[in-house]
Design a protein around this motif. Structure first.
Motif, PDB file in Angstrom:
ATOM      1  N   GLN A 120       0.990  -1.313   0.319  1.00 32.52           N
ATOM      2  CA  GLN A 120      -0.475   0.096  -0.224  1.00 32.52           C
ATOM      3  C   GLN A 120       1.128   0.974  -0.144  1.00 32.52           C
ATOM      4  OE1 GLN A 120      -2.932   0.492   3.148  1.00 32.52           O
ATOM      5  NE2 GLN A 120      -4.145   2.099   1.754  1.00 32.52           N
ATOM      6  N   ARG A 121       2.168   1.612   0.883  1.00 28.36           N
ATOM      7  CA  ARG A 121       3.087   2.372   0.819  1.00 28.36           C
ATOM      8  C   ARG A 121       3.355   2.635  -0.564  1.00 28.36           C
ATOM      9  NH1 ARG A 121       5.664   0.784   4.996  1.00 28.36           N
ATOM     10  NH2 ARG A 121       7.389  -0.016   4.396  1.00 28.36           N
ATOM     11  N   THR A 122       3.784   1.465  -0.567  1.00 33.55           N
ATOM     12  CA  THR A 122       4.621   1.309  -2.379  1.00 33.55           C
ATOM     13  C   THR A 122       3.458   2.442  -3.455  1.00 33.55           C
ATOM     14  OG1 THR A 122       5.946  -0.210  -1.587  1.00 33.55           O
ATOM     15  CG2 THR A 122       6.180   1.081  -3.933  1.00 33.55           C
ATOM     16  N   ALA A 123       1.968   1.770  -3.163  1.00 31.17           N
ATOM     17  CA  ALA A 123       1.942   2.153  -3.826  1.00 31.17           C
ATOM     18  C   ALA A 123       0.402   3.761  -3.667  1.00 31.17           C
ATOM     19  CB  ALA A 123       0.319   1.354  -4.501  1.00 31.17           C
ATOM     20  N   GLY A 124       1.968   3.790  -3.121  1.00 30.24           N
ATOM     21  CA  GLY A 124       1.248   5.143  -2.913  1.00 30.24           C
ATOM     22  C   GLY A 124       2.531   6.362  -3.035  1.00 30.24           C
ATOM     23  N   GLU A 125       3.260   6.151  -2.645  1.00 27.83           N
ATOM     24  CA  GLU A 125       3.903   7.282  -3.390  1.00 27.83           C
ATOM     25  C   GLU A 125       4.351   7.333  -4.550  1.00 27.83           C
ATOM     26  OE1 GLU A 125       6.564   5.673   1.290  1.00 27.83           O
ATOM     27  OE2 GLU A 125       7.091   4.580  -0.646  1.00 27.83           O
ATOM     28  N   PHE A 126       4.199   6.203  -4.938  1.00 26.72           N
ATOM     29  CA  PHE A 126       3.982   5.853  -6.598  1.00 26.72           C
ATOM     30  C   PHE A 126       3.056   7.455  -7.077  1.00 26.72           C
ATOM     31  CE2 PHE A 126       1.815   4.697 -10.735  1.00 26.72           C
ATOM     32  CZ  PHE A 126       2.505   5.197 -10.975  1.00 26.72           C
ATOM     33  N   LEU A 127       2.035   7.224  -6.257  1.00 22.92           N
ATOM     34  CA  LEU A 127       0.854   7.633  -6.473  1.00 22.92           C
ATOM     35  C   LEU A 127       1.278   9.072  -6.073  1.00 22.92           C
ATOM     36  CD1 LEU A 127      -2.433   5.827  -6.181  1.00 22.92           C
ATOM     37  CD2 LEU A 127      -1.358   6.694  -8.997  1.00 22.92           C
ATOM     38  N   LEU A 187      -6.410  -2.514  -1.186  1.00 28.95           N
ATOM     39  CA  LEU A 187      -5.736  -1.811  -0.850  1.00 28.95           C
ATOM     40  C   LEU A 187      -5.008  -1.352  -1.648  1.00 28.95           C
ATOM     41  CD1 LEU A 187      -3.245  -3.534   2.151  1.00 28.95           C
ATOM     42  CD2 LEU A 187      -5.368  -2.298   2.690  1.00 28.95           C
ATOM     43  N   VAL A 188      -4.548  -0.890  -3.133  1.00 26.77           N
ATOM     44  CA  VAL A 188      -4.551  -0.415  -3.963  1.00 26.77           C
ATOM     45  C   VAL A 188      -5.728   1.105  -4.554  1.00 26.77           C
ATOM     46  CG1 VAL A 188      -4.027  -0.374  -6.251  1.00 26.77           C
ATOM     47  CG2 VAL A 188      -2.475  -1.651  -4.655  1.00 26.77           C
ATOM     48  N   LEU A 189      -6.693  -0.179  -4.090  1.00 32.60           N
ATOM     49  CA  LEU A 189      -7.595   1.306  -4.416  1.00 32.60           C
ATOM     50  C   LEU A 189      -8.020   2.376  -3.545  1.00 32.60           C
ATOM     51  CD1 LEU A 189      -9.956  -0.909  -6.623  1.00 32.60           C
ATOM     52  CD2 LEU A 189      -8.585   0.192  -7.480  1.00 32.60           C
ATOM     53  N   GLU A 190      -7.210   1.745  -2.364  1.00 30.48           N
ATOM     54  CA  GLU A 190      -7.395   2.577  -1.244  1.00 30.48           C
ATOM     55  C   GLU A 190      -6.682   3.642  -1.707  1.00 30.48           C
ATOM     56  OE1 GLU A 190      -6.703   1.015   2.581  1.00 30.48           O
ATOM     57  OE2 GLU A 190      -8.245   0.156   2.580  1.00 30.48           O
ATOM     58  N   GLU A 191      -5.768   3.468  -2.289  1.00 34.57           N
ATOM     59  CA  GLU A 191      -4.713   4.420  -2.954  1.00 34.57           C
ATOM     60  C   GLU A 191      -5.323   5.112  -3.873  1.00 34.57           C
ATOM     61  OE1 GLU A 191      -1.782   5.198  -0.780  1.00 34.57           O
ATOM     62  OE2 GLU A 191      -2.986   4.469   0.461  1.00 34.57           O
ATOM     63  N   VAL A 192      -5.935   4.612  -5.086  1.00 38.32           N
ATOM     64  CA  VAL A 192      -5.664   5.548  -6.087  1.00 38.32           C
ATOM     65  C   VAL A 192      -7.297   6.297  -5.664  1.00 38.32           C
ATOM     66  CG1 VAL A 192      -7.561   4.664  -8.467  1.00 38.32           C
ATOM     67  CG2 VAL A 192      -5.458   3.356  -7.613  1.00 38.32           C
ATOM     68  N   VAL A 214      -8.529   1.520 -13.202  1.00 36.05           N
ATOM     69  CA  VAL A 214      -8.476   0.611 -12.639  1.00 36.05           C
ATOM     70  C   VAL A 214      -9.952  -0.456 -12.264  1.00 36.05           C
ATOM     71  CG1 VAL A 214      -7.112  -0.060 -10.667  1.00 36.05           C
ATOM     72  CG2 VAL A 214      -6.638   1.281 -11.850  1.00 36.05           C
ATOM     73  N   HIS A 215     -10.694   0.779 -11.758  1.00 39.48           N
ATOM     74  CA  HIS A 215     -12.050  -0.036 -11.046  1.00 39.48           C
ATOM     75  C   HIS A 215     -12.447  -0.802 -12.304  1.00 39.48           C
ATOM     76  CE1 HIS A 215     -15.998   0.221  -9.321  1.00 39.48           C
ATOM     77  NE2 HIS A 215     -15.674  -1.109  -8.527  1.00 39.48           N
ATOM     78  N   SER A 259     -13.397   0.936  -1.843  1.00 33.14           N
ATOM     79  CA  SER A 259     -12.012   1.093  -0.936  1.00 33.14           C
ATOM     80  C   SER A 259     -11.469   2.324  -1.640  1.00 33.14           C
ATOM     81  CB  SER A 259     -11.415  -0.066  -2.276  1.00 33.14           C
ATOM     82  OG  SER A 259     -11.363  -1.248  -1.132  1.00 33.14           O
ATOM     83  N   GLN A 260     -11.945   2.957  -2.548  1.00 32.07           N
ATOM     84  CA  GLN A 260     -11.250   3.997  -3.633  1.00 32.07           C
ATOM     85  C   GLN A 260     -12.159   5.221  -2.387  1.00 32.07           C
ATOM     86  OE1 GLN A 260     -12.055   3.124  -8.521  1.00 32.07           O
ATOM     87  NE2 GLN A 260     -12.613   4.896  -7.079  1.00 32.07           N
ATOM     88  N   MET A 261     -13.615   5.742  -2.437  1.00 31.72           N
ATOM     89  CA  MET A 261     -14.303   6.347  -1.373  1.00 31.72           C
ATOM     90  C   MET A 261     -13.738   6.695  -0.140  1.00 31.72           C
ATOM     91  SD  MET A 261     -17.799   5.339  -2.288  1.00 31.72           S
ATOM     92  CE  MET A 261     -19.227   5.845  -0.793  1.00 31.72           C
ATOM     93  N   GLN A 262     -13.204   5.465   0.449  1.00 27.05           N
ATOM     94  CA  GLN A 262     -12.168   5.170   1.877  1.00 27.05           C
ATOM     95  C   GLN A 262     -10.741   5.900   1.694  1.00 27.05           C
ATOM     96  OE1 GLN A 262      -9.580   4.267   4.540  1.00 27.05           O
ATOM     97  NE2 GLN A 262      -9.899   2.893   3.277  1.00 27.05           N
ATOM     98  N   GLY A 263     -10.602   5.957   0.766  1.00 28.63           N
ATOM     99  CA  GLY A 263      -9.005   7.016   0.827  1.00 28.63           C
ATOM    100  C   GLY A 263      -9.650   8.064   0.410  1.00 28.63           C
ATOM    101  N   ALA A 264      -9.724   8.181  -0.828  1.00 24.32           N
ATOM    102  CA  ALA A 264     -10.316   9.770  -0.870  1.00 24.32           C
ATOM    103  C   ALA A 264     -10.703  10.489  -0.197  1.00 24.32           C
ATOM    104  CB  ALA A 264     -11.446   9.926  -2.554  1.00 24.32           C
TER     105      ALA A 264
END
Ligand SMILES: Cc1cc2nc3c(=O)[nH]c(=O)nc-3n(C[C@H](O)[C@H](O)[C@H](O)COP(=O)(O)OP(=O)(O)OC[C@H]3O[C@@H](n4cnc5c(N)ncnc54)[C@H](O)[C@@H]3O)c2cc1C
Lengths: 404, 394
Positions: free
Chosen positions: B13-20, B73-78, B87-88, B244-249
């Protein structure tokens, strides 16, 4: 990430359920209630506890060297959940008493208090609140003055629940007379039979008629406790003198989470669904009412959040981690859910929800009415939801303190 | 039981987040809103090259075969970075193929994993209802073909996708109703008309009309008797990964607001020092954390192959109300500035408002939960999973 109990844990749950079905007879239950009311322990209750003790279910997660089982926090949770569900029996758990002794006690204190508590020969009541200060605990005035190897205690506590049955009080006192606020507070573990202690009952909103089992805050009684030149040895001190605030913090956090706090917030949700499912008068037909269906689904989902927040706390504890804000957050969500559920359920049941224990036509012995009397209390005690929100904002999000 | 992320989950999750965080600034989100395609091709290529799309696809098709929780987890970051990527819309039908696809259909996943094949899916129709019963688009068997007639509404990313997984009602050549099924359709097929919509998210939703669109029978997903299960899975994945996406946003919007109130001063101090603001913030924490716990539990159950319809419904109904509350509270804390188009916060607010309305509304999901609670035999107990009765409304 894993959202299931292990097979071993499920097996433990099945064993406990089987035990309860076999041993928790109505006669035993009656003696347990009598004990809670301060009438001492009956022989059947004593035998029941001995059986539980022999199975190792008292002090499941406490260390083996002090008589516990050294099992994990989830096994402990399962024991707590099953006994609370079956008989509103609080076994282990919490943060005051033994967990605090394990965290801050001397070797001698651990060897005395832990096995004694496991055998249920020792039990604590909590002496934090005073008449002029509850939420703002740092204002404590009850004082203990040191004279060599003894302390002399003077002052008053209030809302000391269970003082009439406890063997000891976990007492927060001011040991440094010149101190202010958090500094200069200490924790003393004081035997309740020490001369100079007077207990006076405070009868609650639930005392007449008494609340039925499964009521949220169904306590008929709490107490005032007065200390008049109470002399105890200095060995009663838990942790360092003047360090009482720090000693208490961890325990208070643990008291805000766990099986008991969870169950008193959510048992309503199950009760109302199971009642309406029966589809019998006076709730016949509610099962098909779309308004009722929508509200029950909403409450159920909120109840799931209570469960998952409890699992989050246990996961943190099991990892040996400390709460940053999670304990406080749960102490907002679960009690407020309990209130929302209680009030919504009363609107679903209509005038029947006002009928107390013993009234003609009361539903489930009036539990829904008694919840209306009790559920809100859970938003006040052990850190009110207002103060818990302060904690989440400040500790969880790093928001600043207000300037005066 | 351990509801927290383990080390590897946290790392991914951290790696995906850092990339985005590095590759997807709000300026990109804005630019893409104004574009024709409504997604960033460049970012998509980089995202795919890093292997994120194959994370939970089978190893035989070039994926990494990790549990679905990783995709969550990746979609949380998306969601957190509002990454303008399909992606979704691609992964939801891809996962249905991974569970139900024929060997030939499974082959498509190789192209999904490397980012070459973009997918979309169509469930909702003109009624706007999130329900299998509302699926009326007909798939009539005719020789070796299926002939599709009807419309799908609110189809995300149809215009950029090469294929669309369409939920249909199948009919035999004799006209007999064979129930719901999922059918893969080439988006370039003859007889398809696409009408772009303008949503609060300003993303790529369309209405897609199918006029006598012919697809080979082999495009039907799964065995004939698995049609309903495939459509159920399509709907569950769509709902739960939106959570997942809504929660991340929502979490990101909360963080913006918390930062803002620590520095914005009024009445001689940071407004974040006022209890009224702090208490709103505390409620936001519980709202996003609650959504996270419900959403992750639902994804986890799906990853284990356990029944999860009720858990998905819990997560989406809760997320709809709570994530919007969080984003609206973040607006409240920002005062006037959040209402200004140039200010980035409204990107989050606008997307979350849209997402609360897709993949099932609060009331629709609650109807499902109520059915599991009340239309089943036996007593309920929290902590013991519920199952839907056979005839549950959906
Ligand atoms: C049934 C029952 C059992 C109890 N058992 C025990 C026990 O065993 N041992 C024990 O020590 N105590 C016990 N208590 C006491 C309980 O912990 C206190 O009542 C609680 O801490 C609140 O304190 P208070 O009653 O003095 O109210 P106050 O502290 O005066 O609070 C009154 C109101 O003001 C609000 N408030 C206070 N400060 C702030 C602030 N900074 N910002 C916003 N709002 C604020 C509070 O949230 C609350 O709503 C019990 C109470 C009850 C009713």
């Amino acid at each position: 990430m894993d959202f299931a109990f292990t097979e071993d844990e499920e097996r433990l749950r099945a064993e406990i359920k089987a035990f309860i079905a076999r041993q928790l007879t109505p006669e035993v239950k009656a003696q347990l209630i009598a004990e809670r009311e301060g009438h001492g322990r009956g022989p059947l209750a004593a035998a029941f506890f001995r059986d539980i003790y022999e199975r190792g279910w008292l002090g499941v997660s406490w260390p083996k060297q002090y008589g516990g089982q050294g099992a994990n926090r989830f096994a402990q949770y399962i024991v707590e959940e099953e006994f609370y569900r079956a008989a509103q029996l609080v076994i282990g758990g919490g943060g005051t008493g033994v967990p605090a002794v394990l965290a801050a006690g001397t070797e001698e204190q651990k060897r005395y208090y832990v096995p004694g508590s496991i055998r249920r020969e020792i039990s604590f009541c909590q002496g934090y609140s005073e008449p002029h200060c509850g939420t703002d605990l740092a204002g404590i005035r009850c004082r203990a003055t040191r004279h060599g190897e003894i302390f002399i205690i003077n002052g008053q506590k209030i809302y000391t629940t269970g003082a009439q049955a406890a063997t000891h009080i976990y007492l927060m006192v001011r040991t440094d007379p010149n101190s202010k606020r958090q500094a200069g507070l200490s924790i003393l573990l004081v035997p309740m039979n020490t001369p100079g202690i007077t207990i006076r009952p405070l009868w609650t909103i639930q005392s007449d008629p008494p609340a039925p089992p499964k009521t949220t805050y169904g306590e008929p009684r709490t107490n005032e406790v007065f200390f008049d030149n109470v002399e105890v040895p200095a060995t009663c001190l838990l942790g360092a003198e003047g360090d009482g605030w720090a000693v208490a913090q961890r325990g208070l956090n643990l008291d805000r989470v766990g099986a008991w706090r969870y169950l008193i917030s959510v048992m309503r949700d199950e009760d109302i669904v199971n009642l309406i499912k029966k589809d019998e008068p006076p709730t016949e037909g509610l099962r098909q009412d779309p308004r009722v269906r929508d509200k029950l689904a909403e409450l159920w989902t909120e109840g799931q959040v209570c469960r998952l927040m409890t699992m989050r706390s246990l996961s943190l504890e099991q990892r040996g981690g400390r709460f940053k804000y999670e304990g406080s957050a749960e102490k907002i969500w679960a009690p407020e859910h309990g209130v929302r559920a209680t009030e919504a359920i009363s609107q679903i049941l209509g005038p029947y929800a006002q009928l107390l224990n013993g009234s003609p036509h009361a539903i489930n012995n009036g539990v829904f009415a008694h919840n209306l009397l009790g559920a809100f209390q859970s938003t006040v005690n052990h850190g009110s939801v207002q103060v818990m929100r302060d904690q989440v904002a400040r500790k969880g999000l790093g928001m600043p303190k207000q300037r005066n | 039981m351990d509801v927290l992320s383990d080390e590897q989950e946290a790392l991914i999750q951290r790696t995906a987040g850092e990339f985005l965080a590095a590759e997807c600034p709000p300026s990109l989100v804005r630019a893409v809103e104004k574009s024709e395609e409504k997604y960033s091709k460049q970012l998509w290529t980089k995202f795919a090259d890093l292997g994120w799309l194959g994370l939970c696809l089978p190893e035989e098709q070039g994926g990494q075969g990790l549990p679905l929780t990783y995709l969550g987890l990746v979609l949380e970051e998306v969601g957190r970075y509002l990454a303008p990527l399909p992606v979704h819309s691609t992964m939801v039908p891809a996962l249905v193929l991974a569970s139900f696809g024929t060997p030939v259909q499974m082959k498509l996943l190789e192209r999904v994993a490397c980012g070459e094949l973009l997918l979309s899916f169509g469930i909702v129709e003109r009624s706007g209802r999130w329900s299998t019963d509302a699926i009326a688009l007909s798939g009539r068997r005719d020789g070796n073909d299926i002939v599709l007639n009807g419309s799908k509404y609110f189809v995300d990313n149809f215009r950029i996708a090469q294929k669309c997984m369409v939920a249909v009602r199948m009919f035999g050549a004799d006209g007999g109703d064979e129930g719901p099924a999922a059918v893969l359709v080439d988006t370039a097929s003859a007889g398809i008309h696409c009408e772009p919509l303008l949503t609060t998210a300003k993303d790529g939703e369309s209405v897609v009309r199918f006029d006598d669109v012919r697809v080979p029978q082999s495009n039907r997903v799964g065995a004939p008797r698995q049609g309903r299960a495939a459509v159920d899975a399509l709907m569950d994945y769509a709902s739960v990964f939106l959570v997942s996406q809504m929660q991340g946003a929502a979490r990101r919007a909360m963080e913006f607001a918390v930062e803002y109130v620590k520095h914005r001063e009024a009445f001689g101090q940071p407004i974040g020092a006022f209890q009224a603001i702090q208490h709103m913030a505390a409620d936001m924490v519980n709202a996003v954390d609650g959504t996270q716990l419900l959403g992750r539990e639902a994804v986890w159950r799906l990853s284990r192959g356990l029944p999860a319809r009720v858990e998905v419904a819990q997560a989406k109904s809760f997320a709809n109300e709570k994530c919007l509350m969080v984003c609206r509270s973040a607006q409240q804390m920002h005062g006037g500035i959040g209402f200004i188009a140039e200010f980035d916060l409204n990107l989050w607010y606008r997307r979350v408002t849209s997402w609360t309305l897709r993949g099932g509304t609060t009331y629709e999901h609650r109807a499902r939960i109520a059915s599991a609670l009340l239309d089943t035999p036996g007593e309920v107990r929290l902590g013991r999973a519920l199952e839907l009765p056979a005839a549950a409304p959906d």
